[in-house]
Structures are given as C-alpha cells and as structure tokens.
Design an enzyme around this catalytic site. Structure first.
Site, PDB file in Angstrom:
ATOM      1  N   ALA A  52      34.482  33.495  42.831  1.00 13.06           N
ATOM      2  CA  ALA A  52      35.683  33.959  43.187  1.00 13.06           C
ATOM      3  C   ALA A  52      36.466  34.323  42.059  1.00 13.06           C
ATOM      4  CB  ALA A  52      36.197  33.420  44.046  1.00 13.06           C
ATOM      5  N   THR A  53      37.026  35.280  41.897  1.00 12.01           N
ATOM      6  CA  THR A  53      37.866  35.729  40.594  1.00 12.01           C
ATOM      7  C   THR A  53      39.331  35.690  40.469  1.00 12.01           C
ATOM      8  OG1 THR A  53      37.622  38.108  41.047  1.00 12.01           O
ATOM      9  CG2 THR A  53      36.076  37.063  39.646  1.00 12.01           C
ATOM     10  N   THR A  54      40.203  36.621  40.719  1.00 11.89           N
ATOM     11  CA  THR A  54      41.441  36.470  40.339  1.00 11.89           C
ATOM     12  C   THR A  54      42.456  36.090  41.205  1.00 11.89           C
ATOM     13  OG1 THR A  54      40.987  37.960  38.515  1.00 11.89           O
ATOM     14  CG2 THR A  54      43.233  37.545  38.792  1.00 11.89           C
ATOM     15  N   ASP A  69      42.543  39.253  44.540  1.00 13.91           N
ATOM     16  CA  ASP A  69      41.571  40.707  44.510  1.00 13.91           C
ATOM     17  C   ASP A  69      40.340  40.046  45.526  1.00 13.91           C
ATOM     18  OD1 ASP A  69      39.988  38.790  42.975  1.00 13.91           O
ATOM     19  OD2 ASP A  69      38.946  40.582  42.357  1.00 13.91           O
ATOM     20  N   ALA A 227      35.050  41.220  36.299  1.00 13.59           N
ATOM     21  CA  ALA A 227      35.191  40.599  37.346  1.00 13.59           C
ATOM     22  C   ALA A 227      36.130  40.694  38.554  1.00 13.59           C
ATOM     23  CB  ALA A 227      34.843  39.123  36.924  1.00 13.59           C
TER      24      ALA A 227
END
Length: 280
Positions: A52-54, A69, A227
């Site tokens: 999982a990113t931001t 996101d 990403a």
C-alpha cells in the site's frame, strides 16, 4: 478461528474475565491467528506481496482529515487499483496503512477489535493517547516480520474529546510513536505529498478546503511517484477521505470526492504544477 478444541470444550481462558487486551488474549489462545504468523522469508521471493502506498492527514479547526490513494503495487506492477487503506477504528479514530498490504489490513482490523474489546471489558473507551499507545504496541509486535521486509507503517488520526481538537500520530517500523502537528504523510509518495501540504496548509482551513488540500497533495504525489495512484476519472476511482470531528467519524461521500477531485484535475490542465503559496 478456534476449531478443534479437545472434547469440544473451550479453554478456560474463554470463560474467565481475562485481560482487557484482545491481542494478549489472542496470543495466548490462538497465536497463529495474529497478523504475519508463519509468513515465508521475504528473501524467498522479491516483491511477493502487494504494498500500500500514500496516505495524508491534516488538521483543521474542530477536526482532522485522513485521505489515501487507491493503488497497491507489487514491484513495478500495479497489483490493485481500488484498494481501501483507511479503516474506521471507533467513533473518534481511524487508521490508515502503508507498507505490506496483507499484514497492514490484518493489523488494522485487529486494532478495531482491540478497541472494541477494551471498551467492553472496562466499560469505557480508551483516551486518544491510550489508543495511540496501544497501536504502538501492536506495531512493535510485528517487528519480526518487519526485519524480514514485511514492514507495516500506520497513521492514526483522532478527535480528542478532552482538548476538542483533531490529532495525528505516526509510527516507525519498530513501534515508535510520534505526534505530528498540522499535517503529515506516509508511504512511497509521502515526500511529495508532504511538500505539497507544506505550501497549501493554513491554520484556518475549512473542512472542505482541508479535504481539497489532501486531494491536491495526493495528486502531487502521484505526479512524481509511480506507486501512488491519482484520481482516475475514466474508471471513476478516486481517493478515499475520512473526516473526524466532535460529531464522530464519517467517510466523505463518493460524489463529493469526485467533484473536488475533478476540480483538482481540471485545475492542473491550466496549471500542471498546481496552486502556489503566495510570498509575503
């Protein structure tokens, strides 16, 4: 989860008052059910799990906003375009995750149960400070997996009923807890998101302006970090946004996020680098 007890009877631990910590109870009764149990060594296969990113969070007078996101990546591949990384943990708090997605989701759900269990056992909810400390203990419990590369970093937001303000707490991989002031971001695009918030943040933001600032910062993160996923107008996939005030937690309606995200995208058509902070 607890099948196969001898004689069909539950262990004595289920019948006693026990601890107010559900994690400690689960560790004693069914440790294999804890997040990250028996995961293979990450060295056995690089990029084997989605990440999982931001995530971004910022306060405004009377509350706090959390936004994330929707993209999860697996190496250089988009593993998921519409992941939910935000979790309501109780009426006045929420958690978002960055890092190893599977473990992060398990951790967030276990944390939800932890807060519910404490409230049932003690007859009262934990203070926001207590919730922040409890999450730090749970992150520290994942240290073995973190050392193998399965790192989970959460971001906790909440409305403090005592001080009547929104607050933000960040964590490191070993369970260190830090209170962040005004705004913060975690994940692969956090450097760009935080830089965007730095120029957009004001102490007098309205709730709507705070939500839009969060969307602007996620757009900036997606602009520079592969990403991080930006608003997808064609697929109708937009960031998720939670708001917590003295009225409690609420998920901002999809149509409202779509409207604000569309404004952000259209604004970037004329000014690709986005709004600027005035020099005084």
């Amino acid at each position: 989860m607890f099948e196969g007890f001898e004689g069909g009877r539950m262990p004595a631990a289920f019948m006693s008052a026990g601890t107010s910590s559900f994690t400690e109870f689960l560790g004693a009764v069914s440790p294999e059910s804890l997040p990250g149990h028996d995961l293979p060594d990450r060295n056995a296969g690089e990029h084997m799990t989605p990440d999982a990113t931001t995530i971004v969070a910022l306060t405004f007078p009377g509350g706090v906003v959390l936004a994330g996101d929707r993209r999860a990546t697996q190496g250089n591949v988009i593993a998921n375009r519409d992941m939910d990384k935000l979790f309501r943990t109780d009426e006045f708090s929420a958690v978002a995750i960055a890092g190893s997605a599977g473990i992060g989701i398990e951790l967030a759900r276990l944390y939800q149960v932890e807060l519910e269990h404490y409230e049932k056992m003690e007859g009262r909810a934990l203070s926001l400070e207590g919730k922040a400390n409890k999450l730090a203990q749970m992150v520290r419990g994942n240290l073995g997996m973190a050392m193998q590369g399965f790192v989970v970093v959460p971001l906790l937001i909440g409305y403090d009923e005592r001080s009547e303000e929104g607050r933000v707490f960040s964590y490191d991989a070993v369970g260190g807890r830090y209170e962040e002031h005004r705004y913060h971001s975690i994940g692969s695009g956090s450097v760009y998101a935080k830089g965007s918030l730095k120029k957009l943040y004001r102490d007098d933001l309205s709730e709507t302006d705070a939500v839009k600032a969060a969307l602007e910062s996620l757009y900036d993160a997606a602009d520079d970090d592969s990403a991080t996923g930006g608003p997808d107008l064609h697929r109708k996939i937009f960031p998720l946004v939670d708001v917590i005030t003295d009225d409690g937690h609420r998920r901002v309606a999809v149509d409202e996020v779509e409207r604000l995200a569309t404004e952000v995208v259209e604004g970037r058509a004329a000014h690709p680098d986005g709004p600027t902070a005035p020099l005084s």
